[in-house]
Design a protein around this motif. Structure first.
Motif, mmCIF file in Angstrom:
data_model
loop_
_atom_site.group_PDB
_atom_site.id
_atom_site.type_symbol
_atom_site.label_atom_id
_atom_site.label_comp_id
_atom_site.label_asym_id
_atom_site.label_seq_id
_atom_site.Cartn_x
_atom_site.Cartn_y
_atom_site.Cartn_z
ATOM 1 N N ILE A 69 -22.849 13.206 -62.253
ATOM 2 C CA ILE A 69 -24.181 12.623 -61.591
ATOM 3 C C ILE A 69 -23.625 12.205 -60.237
ATOM 4 C CG2 ILE A 69 -24.994 12.169 -63.715
ATOM 5 C CD1 ILE A 69 -24.666 9.010 -63.079
ATOM 6 N N THR A 70 -24.835 12.311 -59.444
ATOM 7 C CA THR A 70 -24.607 11.823 -57.937
ATOM 8 C C THR A 70 -25.524 10.536 -57.766
ATOM 9 O OG1 THR A 70 -26.132 13.449 -57.174
ATOM 10 C CG2 THR A 70 -24.001 14.127 -57.035
ATOM 11 N N SER A 71 -26.367 10.519 -58.461
ATOM 12 C CA SER A 71 -27.256 9.268 -58.250
ATOM 13 C C SER A 71 -27.969 8.999 -59.706
ATOM 14 C CB SER A 71 -28.342 9.462 -57.144
ATOM 15 O OG SER A 71 -29.364 10.221 -57.397
ATOM 16 N N ILE A 72 -28.158 7.578 -59.667
ATOM 17 C CA ILE A 72 -29.046 7.222 -60.978
ATOM 18 C C ILE A 72 -29.921 6.127 -60.740
ATOM 19 C CG2 ILE A 72 -26.966 5.471 -61.556
ATOM 20 C CD1 ILE A 72 -28.734 7.453 -64.212
ATOM 21 N N CYS A 89 -17.201 8.561 -63.110
ATOM 22 C CA CYS A 89 -18.185 9.348 -62.495
ATOM 23 C C CYS A 89 -18.045 9.384 -60.755
ATOM 24 C CB CYS A 89 -19.947 8.926 -62.495
ATOM 25 S SG CYS A 89 -20.254 9.047 -64.073
ATOM 26 N N SER A 90 -17.013 10.341 -60.582
ATOM 27 C CA SER A 90 -16.279 10.183 -59.041
ATOM 28 C C SER A 90 -17.393 10.642 -57.868
ATOM 29 C CB SER A 90 -15.207 11.201 -58.823
ATOM 30 O OG SER A 90 -15.324 12.459 -59.405
ATOM 31 N N GLY A 91 -18.260 11.241 -58.376
ATOM 32 C CA GLY A 91 -19.324 11.871 -57.446
ATOM 33 C C GLY A 91 -20.671 10.807 -57.280
ATOM 34 N N LEU A 92 -20.475 9.795 -58.027
ATOM 35 C CA LEU A 92 -21.748 8.869 -58.205
ATOM 36 C C LEU A 92 -21.863 7.925 -56.631
ATOM 37 C CD1 LEU A 92 -24.211 7.642 -59.431
ATOM 38 C CD2 LEU A 92 -22.590 6.062 -60.638
ATOM 39 N N THR A 93 -22.805 8.218 -55.984
ATOM 40 C CA THR A 93 -22.850 7.561 -54.573
ATOM 41 C C THR A 93 -24.113 6.612 -54.526
ATOM 42 O OG1 THR A 93 -24.180 9.404 -53.533
ATOM 43 C CG2 THR A 93 -21.669 9.385 -53.380
ATOM 44 N N GLY A 114 -17.347 7.082 -55.079
ATOM 45 C CA GLY A 114 -18.151 7.074 -54.109
ATOM 46 C C GLY A 114 -19.388 5.997 -53.750
ATOM 47 N N ILE A 115 -19.275 4.945 -54.613
ATOM 48 C CA ILE A 115 -20.056 3.860 -54.314
ATOM 49 C C ILE A 115 -19.677 3.010 -53.152
ATOM 50 C CG2 ILE A 115 -21.136 1.777 -55.427
ATOM 51 C CD1 ILE A 115 -20.659 3.040 -57.902
ATOM 52 N N THR A 116 -20.649 2.913 -52.098
ATOM 53 C CA THR A 116 -20.305 2.103 -51.054
ATOM 54 C C THR A 116 -21.014 0.740 -51.127
ATOM 55 O OG1 THR A 116 -22.078 3.159 -49.611
ATOM 56 C CG2 THR A 116 -20.084 4.196 -49.508
ATOM 57 N N GLY A 117 -22.277 0.595 -51.565
ATOM 58 C CA GLY A 117 -22.704 -0.682 -51.667
ATOM 59 C C GLY A 117 -23.468 -0.716 -52.987
ATOM 60 N N ILE A 118 -23.845 -1.845 -53.416
ATOM 61 C CA ILE A 118 -24.510 -2.120 -54.763
ATOM 62 C C ILE A 118 -25.168 -3.741 -54.521
ATOM 63 C CG2 ILE A 118 -22.682 -3.636 -55.794
ATOM 64 C CD1 ILE A 118 -24.405 -0.952 -57.703
ATOM 65 N N VAL A 119 -26.514 -3.439 -55.012
ATOM 66 C CA VAL A 119 -27.146 -4.872 -55.114
ATOM 67 C C VAL A 119 -27.457 -5.366 -56.578
ATOM 68 C CG1 VAL A 119 -29.604 -5.688 -54.994
ATOM 69 C CG2 VAL A 119 -28.509 -3.880 -53.196
ATOM 70 N N CYS A 135 -13.513 1.083 -57.469
ATOM 71 C CA CYS A 135 -14.465 1.630 -56.552
ATOM 72 C C CYS A 135 -14.268 1.482 -55.197
ATOM 73 C CB CYS A 135 -15.987 0.846 -56.867
ATOM 74 S SG CYS A 135 -16.568 1.096 -58.355
ATOM 75 N N LYS A 136 -13.326 2.660 -54.530
ATOM 76 C CA LYS A 136 -12.576 2.431 -53.577
ATOM 77 C C LYS A 136 -13.269 2.285 -52.306
ATOM 78 C CE LYS A 136 -8.466 3.478 -55.457
ATOM 79 N NZ LYS A 136 -7.297 2.407 -55.143
ATOM 80 N N LYS A 137 -14.452 2.701 -52.300
ATOM 81 C CA LYS A 137 -15.276 2.777 -51.012
ATOM 82 C C LYS A 137 -16.610 1.628 -51.204
ATOM 83 C CE LYS A 137 -15.144 7.517 -49.882
ATOM 84 N NZ LYS A 137 -15.804 8.858 -49.938
ATOM 85 N N LEU A 138 -16.325 0.621 -52.225
ATOM 86 C CA LEU A 138 -17.297 -0.400 -52.246
ATOM 87 C C LEU A 138 -16.968 -1.196 -51.326
ATOM 88 C CD1 LEU A 138 -19.729 -1.549 -53.731
ATOM 89 C CD2 LEU A 138 -18.057 -2.530 -55.391
ATOM 90 N N SER A 139 -17.831 -1.601 -50.184
ATOM 91 C CA SER A 139 -17.531 -2.573 -49.192
ATOM 92 C C SER A 139 -18.623 -3.584 -49.152
ATOM 93 C CB SER A 139 -17.375 -1.817 -47.814
ATOM 94 O OG SER A 139 -18.612 -1.076 -47.483
ATOM 95 N N THR A 140 -19.916 -3.281 -49.862
ATOM 96 C CA THR A 140 -20.919 -4.168 -49.724
ATOM 97 C C THR A 140 -21.296 -4.631 -51.187
ATOM 98 O OG1 THR A 140 -21.694 -3.442 -47.598
ATOM 99 C CG2 THR A 140 -23.147 -4.752 -48.780
ATOM 100 N N VAL A 141 -21.445 -5.916 -51.531
ATOM 101 C CA VAL A 141 -22.080 -6.392 -52.841
ATOM 102 C C VAL A 141 -22.956 -7.376 -52.381
ATOM 103 C CG1 VAL A 141 -21.697 -7.505 -54.835
ATOM 104 C CG2 VAL A 141 -19.769 -5.767 -54.015
#
Length: 160
Positions: A69-72, A89-93, A114-119, A135-141
């Motif tokens: 999956i790429t988005s949910i 899910c390495s492609g989940l962005t 692939g996740i860069t931000g999460i709310v 989540c190596k690219k997660l920079s904004t929570v």
């Protein structure tokens, strides 16, 4: 609890999946896939099986584990994301977390690189062990609550 086969329609594709149904309160949890998921997935708020309408209230443990999956996008009826639900899910962005969500399980998004931000919505009360670990690219929570949720050990370990 009985397990029923249903179909999710997402971006004009139909995916076969299994759900766990609670007859007493007419709720279901998305729990696995017989053919794997890929691309953009939209979880419906309700599922009609035969003549009964069930509310989708959870994403079960390992429901989308290591899928393509790429988005949910989850409806507001979902209150729980289970352990390892989206793990690896390495492609989940792109993730749309519903406002009514109360808990995020252990390793729910582990190794989703692939996740860069999460709310994190206002109603979330607990974030499980290693929920966003690696989540190596997660920079904004962003936490939309005056009272932050309880984050268990290593919930955000090894993020950007």
């Amino acid at each position: 609890m009985k397990h029923l086969k249903c179909f999710l329609t997402t971006l004009l594709l139909v995916y076969s999946c299994f759900i766990s149904a609670q007859e007493s309160n007419k709720t279901v949890a998305v729990s696995s896939s017989s053919n794997g998921y890929s691309g953009a997935v939209v979880i419906p708020e309700t599922v009609k099986l035969w003549s009964t309408v069930y509310s989708v209230d959870a994403i079960a443990d390992e429901a989308f584990f290591s899928s393509g999956i790429t988005s949910i996008s989850m409806p507001n009826s979902v209150t729980k994301i289970g352990n390892d639900a989206f793990s690896s899910c390495s492609g989940l962005t792109d993730i749309t977390i519903p406002d009514c969500l109360v808990s995020i399980g252990d390793r729910a998004f582990y190794n989703c690189r692939g996740i860069t931000g999460i709310v994190i919505p206002e109603n979330v009360r607990s974030i499980g062990i290693a929920a966003f670990y690696q989540c190596k690219k997660l920079s904004t929570v962003t936490v939309n609550s005056k009272t932050p949720p309880t984050a268990k050990s290593n919930a955000f370990l090894d993020v950007k």
